[in-house]
Design an enzyme around this catalytic site. Structure first.
Site, PDB file in Angstrom:
ATOM      1  N   TYR A  49     -41.149 -22.469 -11.306  1.00 53.88           N
ATOM      2  CA  TYR A  49     -41.858 -22.551 -12.588  1.00 53.88           C
ATOM      3  C   TYR A  49     -42.059 -23.995 -13.055  1.00 53.88           C
ATOM      4  CZ  TYR A  49     -37.019 -23.162 -13.843  1.00 53.88           C
ATOM      5  OH  TYR A  49     -35.739 -23.618 -13.883  1.00 53.88           O
ATOM      6  N   GLY A  50     -41.588 -24.962 -12.264  1.00 52.12           N
ATOM      7  CA  GLY A  50     -41.633 -26.354 -12.728  1.00 52.12           C
ATOM      8  C   GLY A  50     -42.233 -27.285 -11.700  1.00 52.12           C
TER       9      GLY A  50
ATOM     10  N   GLU B 275     -32.044 -28.499  -6.830  1.00 52.22           N
ATOM     11  CA  GLU B 275     -31.695 -27.955  -8.152  1.00 52.22           C
ATOM     12  C   GLU B 275     -30.228 -28.191  -8.518  1.00 52.22           C
ATOM     13  OE1 GLU B 275     -34.038 -27.232  -9.926  1.00 52.22           O
ATOM     14  OE2 GLU B 275     -35.651 -26.415  -8.715  1.00 52.22           O
TER      15      GLU B 275
END
Length: 149
Positions: free
Chosen positions: A11-12, A86
């Site tokens: 989503y980024g 992440e």
């Protein structure tokens, strides 16, 4: 040799035309294939909360928007590389989440990363439906995650 393929929702900065998309296209990181645009079934707060324009999906189900992103099919090696990017499990959590595939309107389980431990003041930031990097405040890769005041 059998390769297990999994779905992941990004989503980024990993989306197409975003600064870290190269992680998904670099064969040295493993296999990744774009499936479709997607959206979380549950609403979540998506915020930009550092001077580096880093997006964070906060683990507060029911607040915010059904976040827009992309679904990829990846192998285990790619999943392990995304864990590095992440900083899982130190910074982000990774868990399966229901995602609506916008191409065929089906709901499928995809891995996604979200921030479980965060300063509550992040919930006061503008909540986004979709992340986009911008020239006005560009994403800068950094190991220094310091949340804005």
């Amino acid at each position: 040799m059998n390769t297990v393929l999994r779905r992941v929702f990004v989503y980024g900065t990993l989306k197409r035309d975003e600064p870290n998309h190269h992680w998904l296209t670099d064969a040295a990181n493993g296999q990744a294939r774009f499936i479709a645009k997607g959206r979380t079934v549950e609403r979540y707060p998506l915020v930009v909360a550092t001077r580096h324009n880093v997006p964070f999906l906060l683990d507060v189900p029911g607040k915010g928007y059904q976040v827009a992103g992309e679904i990829y099919e990846i192998d285990d090696h790619m999943l392990s590389r995304l864990d590095v990017l992440e900083d899982y499990p130190r910074l982000y959590d990774r868990r399966p989440e229901e995602i609506t595939n916008e191409e065929n309107s089906t709901v499928e389980l995809c891995w996604f990363y979200l921030l479980r431990n965060f300063p509550q003041r992040l919930l006061e930031k503008p909540l986004l439906e979709e992340y986009r990097n911008s020239a006005e405040k560009p994403y800068v890769e950094s190991d220094d995650i310091v949340f804005d005041e």
